[in-house]
Design a protein around this motif. Structure first.
Motif, mmCIF file in Angstrom:
data_model
loop_
_atom_site.group_PDB
_atom_site.id
_atom_site.type_symbol
_atom_site.label_atom_id
_atom_site.label_comp_id
_atom_site.label_asym_id
_atom_site.label_seq_id
_atom_site.Cartn_x
_atom_site.Cartn_y
_atom_site.Cartn_z
ATOM 1 N N ARG A 1 4.888 40.854 80.643
ATOM 2 C CA ARG A 1 4.675 42.258 80.343
ATOM 3 C C ARG A 1 5.705 42.865 79.384
ATOM 4 O O ARG A 1 5.352 43.654 78.514
ATOM 5 N N ILE A 2 6.983 42.446 79.529
ATOM 6 C CA ILE A 2 8.028 43.141 78.773
ATOM 7 C C ILE A 2 7.855 42.910 77.274
ATOM 8 O O ILE A 2 7.826 43.860 76.494
ATOM 9 N N TYR B 1 15.271 48.861 83.805
ATOM 10 C CA TYR B 1 14.081 49.148 84.605
ATOM 11 C C TYR B 1 13.257 47.925 84.973
ATOM 12 O O TYR B 1 12.655 47.885 86.026
ATOM 13 N N PHE B 2 13.181 46.946 84.080
ATOM 14 C CA PHE B 2 12.186 45.902 84.312
ATOM 15 C C PHE B 2 12.785 44.554 84.666
ATOM 16 O O PHE B 2 12.076 43.592 84.845
ATOM 17 N N LYS B 3 14.108 44.468 84.741
ATOM 18 C CA LYS B 3 14.709 43.162 85.040
ATOM 19 C C LYS B 3 15.488 43.232 86.347
ATOM 20 O O LYS B 3 15.969 44.289 86.736
ATOM 21 N N GLU B 4 15.612 42.084 86.961
ATOM 22 C CA GLU B 4 16.320 42.013 88.239
ATOM 23 C C GLU B 4 17.792 41.685 87.977
ATOM 24 O O GLU B 4 18.106 40.943 87.060
ATOM 25 N N PHE C 1 6.119 52.657 79.874
ATOM 26 C CA PHE C 1 6.777 52.384 81.154
ATOM 27 C C PHE C 1 5.808 51.793 82.170
ATOM 28 O O PHE C 1 6.158 50.894 82.930
ATOM 29 N N SER D 1 5.220 48.079 81.246
ATOM 30 C CA SER D 1 6.386 47.211 81.406
ATOM 31 C C SER D 1 6.793 47.064 82.860
ATOM 32 O O SER D 1 7.358 46.061 83.252
ATOM 33 N N GLN D 2 6.523 48.101 83.651
ATOM 34 C CA GLN D 2 6.988 48.019 85.025
ATOM 35 C C GLN D 2 5.991 47.311 85.944
ATOM 36 O O GLN D 2 6.382 46.518 86.779
#
Lengths: 496, 464
Positions: free
Chosen positions: A158-159, B418-421, A148, A151-152
């Motif tokens: 990053r993803i 969590y990681f995308k808009e 987490f 990725s964040q």
């Protein structure tokens, strides 16, 4: 102490609680302070644990809860030599990392620091657990917060990069899980103190005493080794690593490269060699070839890297490759060298990342070709970096020298050829490190570095601490060796 | 026994409730009461052997702590499902009371197929489970996709029922004393008679169809996708695991002695199911369809219990039923509240609804099999059972590699949240989230974690 709570428990529960508390912090600043405070507390506990090592304090260092009696798994945590040095490294690294990145402002800081502390709890658990199932639990749990975090808060790619990292390690750990189950089903039963009888057990002693045929040991060895090799990483399981280091936020990169890679080596020391001694001897040549190939391959790639972060990443692969090779030489001096070097490498590489991060934060570039003449603008930074870099290439008087010397002695005793080829890696390390220093720090300063300011007080302090440790261990490595002496003799006795 | 009779009675009560009241929320509360009564009655039978009705079933139904534990899990999951999605069941159409009534009839079928001791009752149980399900699938009357799904399910389902009947007939004819009792099939070592072999294959095919194992899974994605999402949630969890439970009990009790003769068929089905479920799920864009394929993939893991067929496998299937059902019900409950069912629709959910996203992460991690969640424990027991089996270790390796692949599609949802808009800032992502819903979601997530730390809570029931 001992009766109520033990060192390993404190080392696991403190960061866990701190991490959970952190999530509820209203303000970012309070999460930050809380994380720093908890990590310092953990450091204090860990430092104290270094002094209470004797048999007299056995009850302070181990605890065994009967928890899942029906399948013979218990909450069994204990500090032994290897565990002590690595928990100390973890405890020492976190305050350094948190202080060095104190200025960074993360969005959503409560979660960031919460996850950092959870990662620390997971790592502590890995290094303390003496029960295979518990070990697997923590092994995975250390990974999830890091997933987490990367990725964040990571870079652009990053993803994908983090997911690649996750899948590599997940496949490895699942294979290890099947191996654990297989060994478990072949262990002898035990009788618990409360009278329950189980037919098999997950405890480390049961694993070490298990009788397996040579053929079984052979493939079980690879099931475990893949999990550890991915974590280290050893060539050819390393491809996740340079991208992950490059894309992760620096604080996480430090955790990854300073501590998490040690999980792989630790797994070999604690689980692989003692449980499968015959297979370890049988396959030591194959592992050695992989490790030595990795050293040369990673060093060559490091030479041609323009991205300074990837350079450090590849240099890390080379260093870990050497440690892995020395470990599979399986003689006392080589293993002792690995114990020492695990600690040293953690300290040195965190130092390197701190400097790289400072450069990237201030100039916004990480290409070696774009930077020049940093020394004019930031003399203190340069001096400290040069010391850390020299430690990284194992110059005498620095900590890595003793470690690498011992590892090479061990390697040479195993086979002169491997030592000779691995030795080329040292020369190559000097080439890429000095080349990087020369290009980035010396020469005329250009417009990009013009805006650079010299480092502030807390960064100076942190780097000074690292440099002090480098010199101290370099001149007087005996405390570390004393601490791990027993672990080494146990390990080398296992393969006799 | 309590659950079988009470659920049938309560189904009728629910139907009458639909006649006598026009208020939509009364059936819902009546259903809540019913499920609680059922659970308590079943728990009484499990703990003290208290029977509320004394009926001589001539040993055609057999209850023990193993199948009563399973019924308890099915009832508990249904209860959670009611509490999470009760409001959404109301929204499907006019006949709210009937939907609940059908679900209670299904529960009767579930209890029957968990306790059967004759092939006749197995057939009855499976049919009582299936027929209300055809209706529920097509319950969204004005939606063409729902109609299509209902018809497809009905046609394919009747076909498999036919095959099953044929299998039962062959076995009935093949047993020495022509009996429906499963334990009377009495097969010794050595080659089995041709009649029994044919019957076994037919039963295997029919059961594989019911639990959507490959290569008999083709109806699953369309039916799951077409049915109203609330009912997909129910049929992909409780009904599926009930099918598995019947599958395992049937093959253990009647053909357990000749396990080695049909094990290779199971290995083939397991590998095919894992392969098709996992690989196809990777390419799905809609979360609902992805969950349909994920249910096939999870079925592949549950088939390991049939491959192993030992005590660990029994514990494994009990845990797997609980873990898989809880996580999938939770995930579907969140999905129903979403405006957009594609994975992109989940983009940025963590910012708008941090709590929902957190719960979804727990469910997804559990389905992936990460430690500290019930999903890990269930996979762990399954793997342990399969390793203990002693041969075909490669199947275990195949299974864990597919488990790693499953991380890909489960984590895509986490990444989106969590990681995308989100695509549009003003997007209303979630509708109709009540505080009660949040509490139930938290309870479900907590249950998953508690089972992940200490699965003996459920396993303890088995040895009561």
């Amino acid at each position: 102490m001992g009766k109520f709570i033990t060192f390993p428990e404190l080392l696991i529960w403190l960061p866990l609680l701190g991490g959970i508390l952190s999530f509820f912090a209203k303000k970012g600043q309070s999460a930050k302070s809380l994380a720093l405070f908890v990590s310092l507390l953990v450091l204090a506990v860990s430092a104290a644990s270094l002094f209470y090592t004797g048999d007299k304090f056995a009850s302070w260092n181990a605890v065994n809860y009967y928890y899942r009696n029906n399948i013979g798994s218990t909450f069994f945590v204990k500090l032994d030599g290897t565990g002590r040095i690595l928990t100390f490294l973890t405890a020492l690294a976190f305050p350094i990392i948190l202080t060095a990145t104190y200025r960074n402002n993360y969005k959503n800081p409560a979660s960031f620091y919460g996850l950092m502390l959870l990662a620390q709890a997971g790592l502590m658990g890995v290094f303390c657990s003496m029960d295979a199932l518990l070990f697997y639990f923590f092994w995975e749990l250390a990974l999830i917060p890091v997933y987490f975090l990367c990725s964040q808060w990571g870079g652009e790619k990053r993803i994908q990069v983090t997911f690649k990292f996750f899948v590599y390690t997940f496949v490895g750990s699942l294979l290890m899980l099947t191996g654990i189950i297989y060994v478990y089903l072949h262990t002898a039963g035990r009788v618990f103190e409360d009278g329950t009888i189980v037919s098999h057990s997950f405890s480390i002693s049961a694993f070490q005493q298990v009788h397996l045929g040579v053929k079984e040991q052979g493939w079980l060895f690879w099931l475990f080794f893949v999990a550890f090799a991915v974590k280290m990483p050893v060539f050819p399981f390393h491809t996740w690593q340079p991208d992950a280091y490059d894309q992760s936020p620096t604080a996480v990169t430090m955790v990854l490269s300073g501590i998490m890679v040690k999980m792989g080596l630790f797994g070999v020391i604690r689980w692989l060699i003692p449980v499968f001694p015959q297979a370890s001897i049988q396959y030591s040549h194959i592992v050695m070839i992989l490790a030595v190939t990795g050293i040369i391959y990673a060093s060559c790639l490091a030479i041609v890297q323009d991205n300074i972060k990837k350079l450090v990443a590849y240099s890390s692969i080379a260093h870990i490759g050497l440690m892995c090779a020395a470990l599979f030489a399986m003689n006392p001096i080589g293993t002792q060298g690995v114990m020492l070097q695990m600690f040293n490498h953690g300290i040195n590489i965190i130092g390197m990342w701190i400097v790289v991060d400072l450069l990237e934060q201030q100039t916004g570039v990480k290409e070696i070709s774009k930077l020049s003449g940093v020394a004019h603008k930031a003399p203190v930074l340069t001096i400290l970096l040069v010391i850390i870099a020299l430690a990284n290439i194992a110059l005498p008087l620095t900590n890595a020298f003793t470690g690498e010397f011992m590892m090479f002695s061990g390697l040479y005793m195993f086979s002169g050829w491997y030592a000779a080829i691995a030795g080329i890696g040292i020369i190559l390390a000097a080439v890429y490190t000095l080349n990087m220093i020369q290009k980035v720090f010396y020469g005329n300063s250009n417009s990009i570095v013009d805006s650079l300011k010299d480092i502030s007080l807390n960064e100076k302090l942190i780097l000074a601490v690292i440099v002090c440790i480098i010199f101290f261990v370099g001149v007087y490595p005996q405390p570390v060796i004393d601490l791990t002496k027993n672990a080494v003799s146990v390990l080398t006795a296992a393969v006799k | 026994m309590n659950a079988i009779i009470l659920s049938a009675i309560w189904g009728i009560v629910m139907m009458f409730a639909g006649v006598f009241t026009k208020d939509k929320s009364i059936p819902k509360y009546l259903a809540y009461t019913g499920i609680i009564i059922l659970f308590i009655a079943n728990a009484m039978e499990l703990y003290n052997g208290t029977l509320l009705f004394s009926i001589n079933a001539h040993d055609m139904l057999r209850t023990n702590s193993f199948n009563l534990t399973f019924i308890a899990i099915a009832l508990a999951c249904t209860g959670i499902y009611f509490l999470l999605s009760g409001r959404d069941i109301e929204k499907v159409g006019e006949h709210v009371a009937e939907y609940f009534a059908l679900i209670f009839f299904i529960l009767c079928g579930v209890s029957l197929s968990a306790t059967f001791n004759t092939l006749l009752f197995l057939f009855l149980g499976i049919e009582i489970m299936s027929i209300p399900l055809y209706i529920l699938t097509a319950s969204d009357k004005r939606n063409l996709k729902s109609n299509e799904a209902g018809l497809k399910y009905f046609l394919m389902g009747s076909f498999s029922t036919g095959i099953m009947l044929m299998g039962i007939a062959f076995i009935y004819g093949g047993t020495p004393n022509a009996s429906f009792y499963i334990s009377n099939i009495m097969l010794g070592a050595g080659r089995m008679p041709v009649m029994i072999a044919i019957g076994l294959v037919f039963l295997l095919v029919a059961m594989a169809f019911k639990v959507s194992a490959a290569p008999f899974h083709f109806w699953t994605p369309d039916v799951y996708d077409g049915a109203p999402t609330v009912f997909t949630s129910f049929m992909s969890t409780i009904i599926k695991v009930a099918g598995f439970f019947a599958f395992i009990r049937l093959f253990e009790n009647s053909f357990g002695t000749i396990h080695d003769q049909w094990q290779n068929l199971i290995i083939f089905i397991t590998v095919a199911t894992l392969l098709i479920g996992n690989v196809t799920a990777v390419f799905q864009q809609s979360v609902k369809r992805m969950l349909a394929y994920s249910s096939i993939a999870q079925a592949g893991f549950m088939l390991l219990a049939l491959f192993a067929l030992n005590d660990k496998a029994k514990e494994g299937i009990i845990l797997y039923s609980a873990a898989y059902s809880l996580a999938t019900i939770g995930l579907f409950a969140i999905l129903i509240k979403m405006e957009d069912y594609t994975i992109e629709g989940f983009n940025g959910l963590a910012k708008k609804q941090p709590f929902l996203a957190l719960c979804a992460v727990v469910f997804l991690l559990s389905l992936t099999g990460i430690p500290l969640t019930a999903g890990f424990q269930s996979k762990f027991y399954m793997l342990m059972a399969a390793v203990e089996n002693g041969h075909n270790f490669w199947l275990v390796i195949v299974a864990v590699i597919f488990a790693a692949i499953s991380a890909y599609y489960y984590f895509r949802v986490i990444q989106a949240m969590y990681f995308k808009e989100p695509a549009r800032e003003d997007m209303v992502q979630v509708v109709d989230v009540t505080p009660g819903f949040r509490i139930m979601l938290a309870v479900t997530a907590l249950l998953i974690i508690v089972l992940g730390v200490y699965p003996e809570i459920v396993l303890g029931w088995m040895y009561h």
